[in-house]
Design a protein around this motif. Structure first.
Motif, mmCIF file in Angstrom:
data_model
loop_
_atom_site.group_PDB
_atom_site.id
_atom_site.type_symbol
_atom_site.label_atom_id
_atom_site.label_comp_id
_atom_site.label_asym_id
_atom_site.label_seq_id
_atom_site.Cartn_x
_atom_site.Cartn_y
_atom_site.Cartn_z
ATOM 1 N N PHE A 1 0.856 -1.184 0.000
ATOM 2 C CA PHE A 1 0.000 0.000 0.000
ATOM 3 C C PHE A 1 0.894 1.237 0.000
ATOM 4 C CE2 PHE A 1 -2.343 -3.418 1.947
ATOM 5 C CZ PHE A 1 -3.619 -3.316 1.418
ATOM 6 N N ASN A 2 0.579 2.144 -0.869
ATOM 7 C CA ASN A 2 1.345 3.383 -0.976
ATOM 8 C C ASN A 2 0.765 4.403 0.004
ATOM 9 O OD1 ASN A 2 2.680 5.720 -1.687
ATOM 10 N ND2 ASN A 2 2.479 5.392 -3.888
ATOM 11 N N VAL B 1 3.160 19.772 5.130
ATOM 12 C CA VAL B 1 4.225 18.760 5.064
ATOM 13 C C VAL B 1 3.797 17.639 4.122
ATOM 14 C CG1 VAL B 1 5.456 16.993 6.371
ATOM 15 C CG2 VAL B 1 5.160 19.282 7.323
ATOM 16 N N GLU B 2 4.694 17.234 3.244
ATOM 17 C CA GLU B 2 4.402 16.184 2.265
ATOM 18 C C GLU B 2 5.492 15.124 2.310
ATOM 19 O OE1 GLU B 2 3.090 15.832 -2.465
ATOM 20 O OE2 GLU B 2 3.749 17.740 -1.602
ATOM 21 N N TRP B 3 5.084 13.853 2.186
ATOM 22 C CA TRP B 3 6.052 12.746 2.199
ATOM 23 C C TRP B 3 5.672 11.751 1.115
ATOM 24 C CZ3 TRP B 3 5.571 7.432 3.226
ATOM 25 C CH2 TRP B 3 6.780 6.738 3.360
ATOM 26 N N VAL B 4 6.668 11.281 0.366
ATOM 27 C CA VAL B 4 6.451 10.339 -0.731
ATOM 28 C C VAL B 4 7.133 9.026 -0.385
ATOM 29 C CG1 VAL B 4 6.816 9.881 -3.176
ATOM 30 C CG2 VAL B 4 6.331 12.217 -2.403
ATOM 31 N N GLY C 1 6.082 -0.248 4.960
ATOM 32 C CA GLY C 1 6.507 0.557 6.093
ATOM 33 C C GLY C 1 5.404 1.468 6.598
ATOM 34 N N MET C 2 5.677 2.087 7.741
ATOM 35 C CA MET C 2 4.750 3.047 8.322
ATOM 36 C C MET C 2 5.495 4.352 8.584
ATOM 37 S SD MET C 2 4.309 2.176 12.393
ATOM 38 C CE MET C 2 3.510 0.607 12.149
ATOM 39 N N TYR C 3 4.775 5.457 8.463
ATOM 40 C CA TYR C 3 5.366 6.758 8.732
ATOM 41 C C TYR C 3 4.825 7.269 10.052
ATOM 42 C CZ TYR C 3 7.965 10.894 7.417
ATOM 43 O OH TYR C 3 8.896 11.898 7.362
ATOM 44 N N GLU D 1 12.222 -4.723 7.853
ATOM 45 C CA GLU D 1 13.593 -5.195 7.733
ATOM 46 C C GLU D 1 13.646 -6.696 7.930
ATOM 47 O OE1 GLU D 1 15.834 -3.068 10.587
ATOM 48 O OE2 GLU D 1 15.441 -1.089 9.722
ATOM 49 N N LEU D 2 14.753 -7.282 7.511
ATOM 50 C CA LEU D 2 14.923 -8.717 7.675
ATOM 51 C C LEU D 2 14.963 -9.073 9.156
ATOM 52 C CD1 LEU D 2 17.633 -9.454 4.926
ATOM 53 C CD2 LEU D 2 15.177 -9.902 4.815
ATOM 54 N N GLY D 3 14.284 -10.150 9.503
ATOM 55 C CA GLY D 3 14.268 -10.589 10.890
ATOM 56 C C GLY D 3 13.223 -9.896 11.738
ATOM 57 N N ARG D 4 12.437 -9.001 11.135
ATOM 58 C CA ARG D 4 11.403 -8.306 11.879
ATOM 59 C C ARG D 4 10.088 -8.432 11.116
ATOM 60 N NH1 ARG D 4 12.253 -2.046 13.288
ATOM 61 N NH2 ARG D 4 11.648 -1.819 11.101
ATOM 62 N N PRO D 5 8.975 -8.647 11.825
ATOM 63 C CA PRO D 5 7.694 -8.793 11.138
ATOM 64 C C PRO D 5 7.362 -7.550 10.315
ATOM 65 C CG PRO D 5 7.521 -9.442 13.452
ATOM 66 C CD PRO D 5 8.864 -8.809 13.273
ATOM 67 N N GLN D 6 6.585 -7.782 9.272
ATOM 68 C CA GLN D 6 6.200 -6.667 8.405
ATOM 69 C C GLN D 6 5.384 -5.654 9.195
ATOM 70 O OE1 GLN D 6 4.685 -7.753 4.568
ATOM 71 N NE2 GLN D 6 3.324 -5.984 4.501
ATOM 72 N N THR D 7 5.741 -4.390 9.068
ATOM 73 C CA THR D 7 5.053 -3.344 9.815
ATOM 74 C C THR D 7 3.707 -3.019 9.168
ATOM 75 O OG1 THR D 7 6.228 -1.665 8.539
ATOM 76 C CG2 THR D 7 7.178 -2.323 10.647
ATOM 77 N N LEU D 8 2.806 -2.500 9.986
ATOM 78 C CA LEU D 8 1.492 -2.117 9.489
ATOM 79 C C LEU D 8 1.624 -0.872 8.637
ATOM 80 C CD1 LEU D 8 -1.635 -2.260 9.537
ATOM 81 C CD2 LEU D 8 -1.543 -0.842 11.597
ATOM 82 N N PRO D 9 1.163 -0.910 7.376
ATOM 83 C CA PRO D 9 1.236 0.304 6.550
ATOM 84 C C PRO D 9 0.252 1.347 7.062
ATOM 85 C CG PRO D 9 0.019 -1.427 5.412
ATOM 86 C CD PRO D 9 0.575 -2.051 6.656
#
Length: 384
Positions: free
Chosen positions: A244-245, A269-272, A278-280, A314-322
């Motif tokens: 998900f973007n 503020v804008e972030w791409v 990942g999550m911001y 990252e490797l070795g860590r569960p996928q973060t909630l987008p």
């Protein structure tokens, strides 16, 4: 009496100089003109300060209790459709508001940022009139439909007549919906087809939240959220997407009402997003603020300071909630601004200081210039 006048005359600190002992020069005239202009500018500046209100700042311990915090937001996601976005809010006291819909507007936007549709409570699917009964077959005359919830119902009498009702029932018991096409209500409403049709769209969410005045967070993320083994998770399987973007723009974010001179550091503020997952995160320090106007009207609001962080998978860590998370904490120190006028005596003192200071500066510069001219003249006479 004459002796008394003579004694008073001796107290004169600025005796007059006989005209035979001073002369007017061109350089002195230029210096006087420049000093006068500068003096007038300083006087105008001081007069403006006197005529306008000046806020006095104080710091004190915030002892308020039992209050709520109003969060005004306006966030745009150019690559996430409104139908999959949800808003959750929770705090350290344990209070949770999942899939918040009240006081919030979702506006569908196209790839160019133009508005497509704007509705409260999100973009809901149209009701389907002809649905199968719980146990199959057709509806008889005067018989109402009662849809099944496929094991998520609390009692046999519960009816779920839309895909949204089934998803909400799943969320309450901590289930995820892996395949909406297996749910009759979702299949007939075209849940997956609607998500595909909205591909390439974005969403603008704006409104406000009323939360407890304690530390907490609110976040925008795809899917319905629920608690599973004391862990906050979102049902993403229903969308059948791998990534998900979460690129976004914070058009406005304010904790409380606007006050004169307020600046919100997150506005604009804008972030791409550049990585697939990942999550911001925004970590916000909220400083309680009271602004009292000259007429006595007080505005209770807040000021902000912000740090940002992107948390990728990252490797070795569960996928973060987008998603985009806003973590906020309250400062124990309160700032108070009180508008007030500069006193006339203060204004008069500053005006006298301007006149006296510029007069002394004028005399000093004039002496220095005359000395330079005199030295130059003597040097020139010696050379000639």
């Amino acid at each position: 009496m004459e002796n008394l006048f003579n004694k008073l005359r001796n107290f004169d600190a600025y005796p007059k100089i006989n005209e035979d002992f001073y002369s007017r020069t061109l350089s002195g005239g230029v210096i006087t003109l420049a000093s006068s202009i500068f003096m007038i500018l300083l006087f105008i500046s001081e007069l403006r300060l006197y005529l306008h209100e000046v806020p006095e700042t104080k710091l004190e311990v915030d002892t308020s209790r039992g209050e709520t915090l109003r969060i005004n937001f306006d966030v745009t996601f150019p690559a996430l459709p409104c139908s999959i976005l949800s808003l959750d809010a929770m705090d350290v006291s344990g209070e949770q508001h999942l899939d918040v819909k009240h006081d919030i507007i979702k506006k569908r936007i196209d790839a160019n940022g133009n508005a497509i549709e704007s509705r409260q409570d999100g973009i809901s699917a149209p009701k389907v009139e002809k649905l199968l009964q719980r146990h199959g077959g057709r509806l008889d005359h005067n018989e109402t439909y009662c849809g099944s919830c496929y094991g998520a119902e609390v009692s046999e009498e519960d009816c779920f007549n839309s895909c949204e009702e089934v998803r909400e029932a799943y969320r309450k018991i901590g289930w995820g919906m892996s395949n909406p096409d297996l749910i009759d209500q979702c299949k007939r409403e075209g849940f997956l087809q609607r998500i595909k049709d909205e591909g390439g769209e974005g969403c603008n969410l704006y409104g406000f939240l009323e939360v407890n005045k304690v530390a907490g967070n609110f976040h925008f993320a795809p899917g319905k959220s629920f608690q599973k083994e004391n862990v906050h998770v979102h049902d993403l399987l229903a969308f059948q997407k791998d990534s998900f973007n979460i690129s976004h723009r914070v058009n406005r974010l304010a904790f409380g009402a606007y006050f004169p001179g307020a600046t919100n550091p997150l506005d604009g503020v804008e972030w791409v997003q550049k990585s697939p997952h990942g999550m911001y995160q925004y970590f916000i320090k909220v400083v309680p603020t009271i602004y009292t106007e000259i007429n006595g009207h007080s505005i209770q609001t807040n000021q902000l300071s912000v740090t940002e962080h992107f948390r990728g998978s990252e490797l070795g860590r569960p996928q973060t909630l987008p998603g985009v998370f806003f973590f906020y904490d309250l400062s124990p120190i309160k700032v108070t601004f009180v508008e007030q006028h500069v006193s006339f005596l203060h204004f008069l003192t500053n005006v006298c200081a301007i006149i006296g200071g510029m007069s002394s500066f004028h005399c000093l510069i004039k002496l220095k210039v005359n000395d330079l001219i005199r030295s130059f003249s003597q040097t020139f006479n010696i050379l000639t």
